[in-house]
Write a protein that holds these residues in place. Structure first.
Motif, mmCIF file in Angstrom:
data_model
loop_
_atom_site.group_PDB
_atom_site.id
_atom_site.type_symbol
_atom_site.label_atom_id
_atom_site.label_comp_id
_atom_site.label_asym_id
_atom_site.label_seq_id
_atom_site.Cartn_x
_atom_site.Cartn_y
_atom_site.Cartn_z
ATOM 1 N N LEU A 103 32.611 -49.606 -64.262
ATOM 2 C CA LEU A 103 33.000 -47.722 -63.972
ATOM 3 C C LEU A 103 32.545 -46.606 -63.611
ATOM 4 O O LEU A 103 32.108 -46.650 -64.014
ATOM 5 C CB LEU A 103 34.028 -48.086 -64.895
ATOM 6 N N SER A 104 33.631 -46.438 -62.320
ATOM 7 C CA SER A 104 32.302 -45.149 -61.676
ATOM 8 C C SER A 104 33.628 -44.338 -61.215
ATOM 9 O O SER A 104 34.351 -44.731 -60.224
ATOM 10 C CB SER A 104 31.584 -45.213 -60.629
ATOM 11 N N ASP A 105 33.942 -43.066 -61.591
ATOM 12 C CA ASP A 105 34.920 -42.423 -60.382
ATOM 13 C C ASP A 105 35.949 -42.408 -60.734
ATOM 14 O O ASP A 105 36.847 -42.443 -59.815
ATOM 15 C CB ASP A 105 34.323 -41.658 -59.957
ATOM 16 N N GLY A 106 36.363 -43.494 -61.663
ATOM 17 C CA GLY A 106 38.084 -44.349 -61.306
ATOM 18 C C GLY A 106 38.293 -44.982 -60.799
ATOM 19 O O GLY A 106 39.254 -46.135 -60.375
ATOM 20 N N GLU A 107 36.884 -46.207 -60.341
ATOM 21 C CA GLU A 107 36.739 -46.939 -58.979
ATOM 22 C C GLU A 107 36.194 -47.979 -59.928
ATOM 23 O O GLU A 107 34.631 -47.206 -60.517
ATOM 24 C CB GLU A 107 36.691 -46.433 -58.186
ATOM 25 N N ARG A 129 32.700 -50.022 -53.667
ATOM 26 C CA ARG A 129 34.222 -49.918 -54.256
ATOM 27 C C ARG A 129 35.502 -50.315 -54.573
ATOM 28 O O ARG A 129 35.318 -50.117 -53.311
ATOM 29 C CB ARG A 129 34.522 -47.950 -54.189
ATOM 30 N N LYS A 130 36.130 -50.635 -55.705
ATOM 31 C CA LYS A 130 37.209 -51.004 -54.634
ATOM 32 C C LYS A 130 38.358 -50.103 -56.218
ATOM 33 O O LYS A 130 37.927 -49.850 -57.058
ATOM 34 C CB LYS A 130 37.477 -52.149 -55.035
ATOM 35 N N PRO A 131 39.247 -49.931 -55.992
ATOM 36 C CA PRO A 131 40.671 -49.559 -57.535
ATOM 37 C C PRO A 131 40.180 -50.819 -58.142
ATOM 38 O O PRO A 131 40.129 -51.945 -58.204
ATOM 39 C CB PRO A 131 41.723 -50.561 -56.474
ATOM 40 N N LEU A 132 40.958 -50.505 -59.039
ATOM 41 C CA LEU A 132 40.493 -50.935 -60.497
ATOM 42 C C LEU A 132 42.199 -52.016 -60.355
ATOM 43 O O LEU A 132 42.353 -53.165 -61.461
ATOM 44 C CB LEU A 132 41.178 -50.019 -61.963
ATOM 45 N N TYR A 133 43.051 -51.828 -59.881
ATOM 46 C CA TYR A 133 44.644 -51.704 -60.515
ATOM 47 C C TYR A 133 44.460 -53.668 -59.978
ATOM 48 O O TYR A 133 45.317 -54.590 -60.068
ATOM 49 C CB TYR A 133 45.600 -51.127 -59.965
ATOM 50 N N CYS A 134 43.716 -53.813 -58.523
ATOM 51 C CA CYS A 134 43.842 -54.923 -58.445
ATOM 52 C C CYS A 134 42.963 -56.178 -57.828
ATOM 53 O O CYS A 134 43.378 -56.705 -57.490
ATOM 54 C CB CYS A 134 44.335 -54.534 -56.731
ATOM 55 N N THR A 135 42.251 -55.667 -59.269
ATOM 56 C CA THR A 135 40.876 -56.625 -58.766
ATOM 57 C C THR A 135 41.055 -57.406 -60.152
ATOM 58 O O THR A 135 41.315 -56.589 -61.238
ATOM 59 C CB THR A 135 39.878 -56.348 -58.612
ATOM 60 N N GLY A 136 40.226 -58.396 -60.847
ATOM 61 C CA GLY A 136 39.841 -58.546 -62.163
ATOM 62 C C GLY A 136 39.374 -57.720 -62.979
ATOM 63 O O GLY A 136 39.274 -58.003 -63.995
ATOM 64 N N LEU A 137 37.734 -57.884 -62.025
ATOM 65 C CA LEU A 137 37.036 -56.909 -62.836
ATOM 66 C C LEU A 137 38.079 -55.596 -63.295
ATOM 67 O O LEU A 137 37.275 -54.719 -63.896
ATOM 68 C CB LEU A 137 35.763 -56.797 -61.860
ATOM 69 N N GLY A 138 38.658 -54.676 -61.870
ATOM 70 C CA GLY A 138 38.681 -53.647 -62.855
ATOM 71 C C GLY A 138 40.494 -53.995 -63.920
ATOM 72 O O GLY A 138 40.070 -52.527 -64.332
ATOM 73 N N LYS A 139 41.249 -54.681 -63.797
ATOM 74 C CA LYS A 139 41.472 -55.296 -64.648
ATOM 75 C C LYS A 139 41.219 -54.847 -65.718
ATOM 76 O O LYS A 139 42.246 -54.517 -67.410
ATOM 77 C CB LYS A 139 42.657 -56.364 -63.926
ATOM 78 N N THR A 140 40.051 -55.549 -65.440
ATOM 79 C CA THR A 140 39.472 -56.199 -66.904
ATOM 80 C C THR A 140 38.710 -54.445 -67.934
ATOM 81 O O THR A 140 39.475 -54.200 -69.130
ATOM 82 C CB THR A 140 37.954 -56.519 -66.955
ATOM 83 N N PHE A 141 38.616 -53.068 -67.046
ATOM 84 C CA PHE A 141 39.030 -52.067 -67.298
ATOM 85 C C PHE A 141 39.514 -51.477 -67.969
ATOM 86 O O PHE A 141 40.333 -50.613 -68.709
ATOM 87 C CB PHE A 141 37.561 -51.398 -66.080
#
Length: 252
Positions: A103-107, A129-141
């Motif tokens: 996780l870096s700067d909200g992404e 870098r990718k948004p959090l809400y639409c990826t499995g990794l991001g949604k994990t965070f």
């Protein structure tokens, strides 16, 4: 105290990184609101030192020295370098592409990608870098961070539709995330790339907070066919990496 010349170098790198097609000196000057003469000297020095490349149209792109530095930076992240053997074993077990992200700067920032010989094409690459809400990794965070941090991150995030399956309703997303906490892992069901199904799990550190996320991604039909086995191997790998990261619960 900041040094103006160093700040300018960093802004140039950040700007050109957002324009892989390259930029001319004038474009860099205009976009950063810098004098063209000093921009010319700055860009010229970075080019001469190998930090920038110049194409036939006199457009500047990131150079080979930055690859060396970026690789060294990722290797210095203990959790990625020490976790890599476990990720390689996970890839061999499940025969799909495996990732680790921070996780870096909200992404989301990808730091490791281990391809399988039957991997499908994906836009995710180390350093991307990718948004959090639409990826499995991001949604994990989002799922495994403290609730107040999740709310803060989502407060400043517009849920744009990346595919027809992207969740764009914050209540639905929050319900989704709460279910992932109960399951112990997160799911991306074609929400970032059509045809791609992803299972992701958290890696915890010494203080019990999420430090990284790892995932297995592949074609939806193939992933669903072996989902139980993939989840088992994914969670075991996350536990193993959490152990080397100092997470006490993983040692029991």
């Amino acid at each position: 105290m900041s040094v103006k010349s160093a700040e300018r170098v960093l802004r140039v790198f950040e700007l050109i990184a957002q324009h892989p097609e390259g930029l001319t000196v004038k474009e860099v000057s205009d976009l950063l609101s810098l004098p063209q003469s000093s921009t010319f000297n700055l860009v010229g020095t970075l080019h001469n030192e190998g930090y920038l490349n110049q194409d036939s149209l006199k457009r500047y792109k990131l150079g080979p020295k930055l690859i060396q530095i970026g690789t060294a930076a990722m290797e210095s992240l203990d959790i990625s370098s020490e976790g890599k053997p476990y990720l390689k074993k996970l890839m061999e077990d499940v025969q799909e592409t495996v990732f680790m992200a921070l996780l870096s700067d909200g992404e989301l920032v990808y730091v490791v990608k281990i391809d399988n010989n039957r991997s499908i094409r994906t836009t995710a690459q180390p350093g991307n870098r990718k948004p959090l809400y639409c990826t499995g990794l991001g949604k994990t965070f989002l799922a495994f961070l403290p609730k107040d941090q999740r709310e803060q991150l989502l407060e400043h995030t517009e849920l744009l539709p990346i595919t027809d399956y992207t969740i764009t309703d914050k209540k639905v997303l929050n319900d989704n995330l709460d279910s992932f906490i109960q399951m112990g892992y997160a799911i991306d069901d074609e929400e970032n790339e059509e045809g791609l199904f992803c299972l992701a799990a958290p890696v915890f550190g010494a203080k019990g907070s999420i430090q990284a996320a790892i995932s297995v991604a592949g074609p939806k039909e193939r992933m669903l066919k072996h989902k139980e086995f993939i989840v088992e191997r994914l969670l075991q790998t996350a536990t193993n990496i959490s152990f080397i990261a100092g997470y006490e619960e993983a040692k029991r």
